[in-house]
Design a protein around this motif. Structure first.
Motif, PDB file in Angstrom:
ATOM      1  N   GLN A 146      66.728  22.008  47.812  1.00 37.99           N
ATOM      2  CA  GLN A 146      65.701  22.415  47.038  1.00 37.99           C
ATOM      3  C   GLN A 146      66.153  22.683  45.770  1.00 37.99           C
ATOM      4  OE1 GLN A 146      62.634  24.070  48.813  1.00 37.99           O
ATOM      5  NE2 GLN A 146      63.295  22.285  50.156  1.00 37.99           N
ATOM      6  N   PHE A 147      67.212  23.254  45.422  1.00 38.87           N
ATOM      7  CA  PHE A 147      67.755  23.484  44.115  1.00 38.87           C
ATOM      8  C   PHE A 147      67.724  21.928  43.371  1.00 38.87           C
ATOM      9  CE2 PHE A 147      71.069  24.470  41.064  1.00 38.87           C
ATOM     10  CZ  PHE A 147      70.557  25.649  40.710  1.00 38.87           C
ATOM     11  N   GLU A 148      68.561  21.142  43.940  1.00 38.01           N
ATOM     12  CA  GLU A 148      68.491  19.982  43.427  1.00 38.01           C
ATOM     13  C   GLU A 148      67.324  18.997  43.134  1.00 38.01           C
ATOM     14  OE1 GLU A 148      71.272  17.485  45.995  1.00 38.01           O
ATOM     15  OE2 GLU A 148      73.318  18.423  44.953  1.00 38.01           O
ATOM     16  N   ALA A 149      66.467  19.281  44.046  1.00 34.61           N
ATOM     17  CA  ALA A 149      65.053  18.580  43.763  1.00 34.61           C
ATOM     18  C   ALA A 149      64.511  18.945  42.489  1.00 34.61           C
ATOM     19  CB  ALA A 149      64.289  18.661  44.868  1.00 34.61           C
ATOM     20  N   SER A 150      64.487  20.307  42.460  1.00 39.56           N
ATOM     21  CA  SER A 150      64.039  21.159  41.223  1.00 39.56           C
ATOM     22  C   SER A 150      64.568  20.608  39.947  1.00 39.56           C
ATOM     23  CB  SER A 150      64.074  22.670  41.425  1.00 39.56           C
ATOM     24  OG  SER A 150      63.553  23.101  40.127  1.00 39.56           O
ATOM     25  N   SER A 159      64.267  28.414  35.827  1.00 40.46           N
ATOM     26  CA  SER A 159      62.818  28.090  36.311  1.00 40.46           C
ATOM     27  C   SER A 159      63.189  27.848  37.706  1.00 40.46           C
ATOM     28  CB  SER A 159      62.406  27.053  35.667  1.00 40.46           C
ATOM     29  OG  SER A 159      62.429  27.383  33.932  1.00 40.46           O
ATOM     30  N   THR A 160      64.237  27.226  38.352  1.00 41.43           N
ATOM     31  CA  THR A 160      64.431  26.651  39.597  1.00 41.43           C
ATOM     32  C   THR A 160      64.658  28.020  40.345  1.00 41.43           C
ATOM     33  OG1 THR A 160      65.466  24.699  39.081  1.00 41.43           O
ATOM     34  CG2 THR A 160      66.099  25.518  41.089  1.00 41.43           C
ATOM     35  N   MET A 161      65.302  28.923  39.956  1.00 39.10           N
ATOM     36  CA  MET A 161      65.306  30.101  40.446  1.00 39.10           C
ATOM     37  C   MET A 161      63.993  30.745  40.756  1.00 39.10           C
ATOM     38  SD  MET A 161      68.135  31.087  41.686  1.00 39.10           S
ATOM     39  CE  MET A 161      69.517  30.285  41.853  1.00 39.10           C
ATOM     40  N   ARG A 162      63.184  30.775  39.714  1.00 36.50           N
ATOM     41  CA  ARG A 162      62.048  31.724  39.710  1.00 36.50           C
ATOM     42  C   ARG A 162      60.871  30.802  40.568  1.00 36.50           C
ATOM     43  NH1 ARG A 162      58.135  32.111  34.363  1.00 36.50           N
ATOM     44  NH2 ARG A 162      56.472  32.625  35.451  1.00 36.50           N
ATOM     45  N   TYR A 163      60.755  29.403  40.538  1.00 30.07           N
ATOM     46  CA  TYR A 163      59.670  29.087  41.144  1.00 30.07           C
ATOM     47  C   TYR A 163      59.962  28.479  42.637  1.00 30.07           C
ATOM     48  CZ  TYR A 163      57.600  28.434  36.348  1.00 30.07           C
ATOM     49  OH  TYR A 163      57.286  28.788  35.296  1.00 30.07           O
ATOM     50  N   VAL A 164      61.203  28.117  42.960  1.00 37.21           N
ATOM     51  CA  VAL A 164      61.703  27.472  43.984  1.00 37.21           C
ATOM     52  C   VAL A 164      62.572  28.451  44.732  1.00 37.21           C
ATOM     53  CG1 VAL A 164      62.630  25.468  45.126  1.00 37.21           C
ATOM     54  CG2 VAL A 164      61.345  25.290  43.043  1.00 37.21           C
TER      55      VAL A 164
ATOM     56  N   ASN B  95      63.378  16.969  50.578  1.00 33.75           N
ATOM     57  CA  ASN B  95      63.484  18.084  49.726  1.00 33.75           C
ATOM     58  C   ASN B  95      62.390  18.510  49.058  1.00 33.75           C
ATOM     59  OD1 ASN B  95      66.412  18.281  50.250  1.00 33.75           O
ATOM     60  ND2 ASN B  95      66.973  17.338  48.216  1.00 33.75           N
ATOM     61  N   LEU B  96      61.350  18.518  49.826  1.00 33.29           N
ATOM     62  CA  LEU B  96      59.999  19.254  49.238  1.00 33.29           C
ATOM     63  C   LEU B  96      60.289  20.536  49.114  1.00 33.29           C
ATOM     64  CD1 LEU B  96      57.208  16.972  51.218  1.00 33.29           C
ATOM     65  CD2 LEU B  96      58.239  16.783  48.841  1.00 33.29           C
TER      66      LEU B  96
END
Lengths: 247, 248
Positions: A146-150, A159-164, B95-96
């Motif tokens: 999830q982290f890598e995709a973001s 932003s990755t922390m916040r949105y995902v 990874n959606l």
């Protein structure tokens, strides 16, 4: 076990003695309010500390290699903050809550007459350590993918922390967080150690006056039980609502 | 951008783990030109995924240089996030974002990073969903979709950023066999539209059909590279011959 076999007449007599006479029910109500106040403020302090400490700890774990490679002040600052957080966690989780409360009341805030704010701070700082580890476990439980995709889309770490990550982490930690709230609510019952009249102390004071062992303490226990049941129900509701989004 | 422009250039790329005891990449040099479909194959553990993930710096190289559109992107002073916006990536495990519905998965980055309006981002997203035949899934969550559907959506999520190059890290390896085709079809269509693609895959048919160049990796190096028909018909190196004899 004689005192458990009260007949109805005895019950109403006891009830009157413990709660009606001298308006002793007011002690219970006042104590309950103090318990709720301490819990609520400690909860807010605990969550605030938990957010900061878990943010530092998980940011350090996730970014230390990148930042070390880059060098500079950023890494030194984060590394230092991480060490402070770990020291905090070690001390708070390694000592009994009641000892911490006594230290806060008699040493750190020895000039304060009113124990209630001291208890709020003490319980807040205590709870913060547990909340921090709960949050951190939530952040770590979110799949690295999830982290890598973001990040691959161009989002920065924050932003990755916040949105995902955080929205998913919050959902994952809700049961553990609820458990911590329950523990905190009940743990405030040691506030009597520093002369605060909370719910437990109120029941104990009535016991001392009326020499009734059973009724005041059972009443106190039932009130805690009710509070915890309401809290559990509310958290379950929130959990179901959050989960509905995914099905 | 003209065809033959060098889009990605890698010089002496090395990635060591455990202080050099494990050499995932041991000196890779490579150029990827605009419009190319480069397929990377090789035995597992040969470094092909590490190489691909280095191209957008998900892996930090131990040594070497990576240039994207002329900028050295493994320079600490550069804002890698800006460059990543132009490098789409598709992962083996899709990874959606599990906390967002399909439409929001696609619109999140264009809205937050490219500052598109919601209306604009959603219009683009719906067009992309039409293109892959999944417009009716816009309001579903990832957990409600099949692997093949998830991967097709992961592809258009990356496309919504209008990237200059797309990286695919074994995009069909986690799929049930009957879903591989639908994902490959989307990738083939993408290749035909002129997208520059770098694909790590075990799908030799795909490599042969749409690849413009095959890189064969082993032991952290590119051992052989050639145009696909020649490579598959008569591999030059013994290692490539051994590998192909096992997988074909």
């Amino acid at each position: 076990m004689n005192h458990l076999l009260l007949d109805v007449g005895n019950f109403s007599e006891q009830f009157k003695l413990n709660f009606i006479d001298d308006e002793r029910w007011k002690w219970i109500v006042q104590g309950l309010l103090v318990t709720l106040e301490i819990t609520a403020v400690a909860l807010v302090i605990g969550i605030a500390i938990g957010i900061v400490v878990s943010a530092v700890r998980s940011s350090y774990d996730k970014n230390k290699e990148t930042m070390k490679a880059r060098g500079g002040v950023g890494y030194a600052l984060l590394s230092g903050a991480n060490s402070v957080c770990r020291l905090y966690l070690t001390i708070i989780r390694g000592t009994p809550t009641v000892v911490q409360l006594l230290i806060f009341y008699f040493i750190i805030f020895s000039g304060w007459r009113n124990g209630v704010p001291v208890a709020m701070i003490s319980f807040g700082i205590n709870s913060g350590a547990y909340v921090a580890e709960i949050f951190r476990s939530g952040i770590m439980s979110v799949d690295e993918g999830q982290f890598e995709a973001s990040r691959s889309l161009g989002f920065g770490y924050l932003s990755t922390m916040r949105y995902v990550v955080v929205p998913q982490a919050f959902k994952a930690v809700l049961p553990a967080l609820g458990n911590e709230f329950i523990v905190l609510l009940k743990e405030t019952s040691i506030a009597g150690y520093v002369g605060i009249m909370d719910l437990t102390k109120a029941g104990d004071l009535i016991r001392g006056r009326t020499f009734s062992k059973l009724m005041p303490l059972i009443a106190v226990a039932l009130i805690y039980l009710t509070l915890v049941m309401v809290l559990t129900w509310a958290l379950g509701l929130l959990e179901r609502r959050l989960r509905k989004n995914e099905r | 951008m003209n065809a033959n422009d060098v889009l990605l250039k890698v010089v002496g790329l090395k990635k060591y783990y455990k202080d050099g005891a494990v050499k995932a990449l041991d000196g890779v040099d490579c150029e990827i030109h605009a419009g190319e479909v480069v397929v990377i194959i090789g035995p597992s553990g040969c470094g092909k995924s590490t190489f691909l993930r280095s191209l957008n710096l998900l892996e930090l190289p131990t040594a070497g240089e990576i240039y994207f559109e002329g900028d050295k992107i493994n320079d600490p002073r550069i804002d890698i996030n800006l460059h990543r916006q132009k490098i789409g990536m598709v992962f083996q495990q899709f990874n959606l974002f599990n906390n967002l519905d399909i439409l929001s998965n696609i619109t999140l980055a264009p809205m937050k990073l490219l500052k598109q309006s919601r209306a604009e981002a959603e219009k683009n997203a719906m067009e992309l969903l039409e293109r892959i035949g999944l417009p009716d899934k816009a309001r579903n969550y990832p957990s409600q979709l099949s692997g093949g559907q998830k991967q097709r959506i992961a592809i258009v999520r990356a496309l919504a950023m209008k990237p200059d190059v797309m990286l695919f890290d074994e995009p069909t390896s986690a799929l049930d066999p009957e879903m591989v085709g639908e994902v490959l079809d989307v990738m083939k269509e993408l290749a035909r539209s002129g997208m520059t693609m770098v694909v790590v895959t075990h799908e030799m048919g795909f490599a042969r059909e749409v690849g413009s160049r095959v890189l064969f990796m082993e032991g952290g190096r590119i051992v052989e590279e050639n145009e696909p028909n020649t490579f598959f018909a008569s591999p030059a190196t013994q290692r490539a011959q051994d590998f192909l004899s096992k997988v074909l």
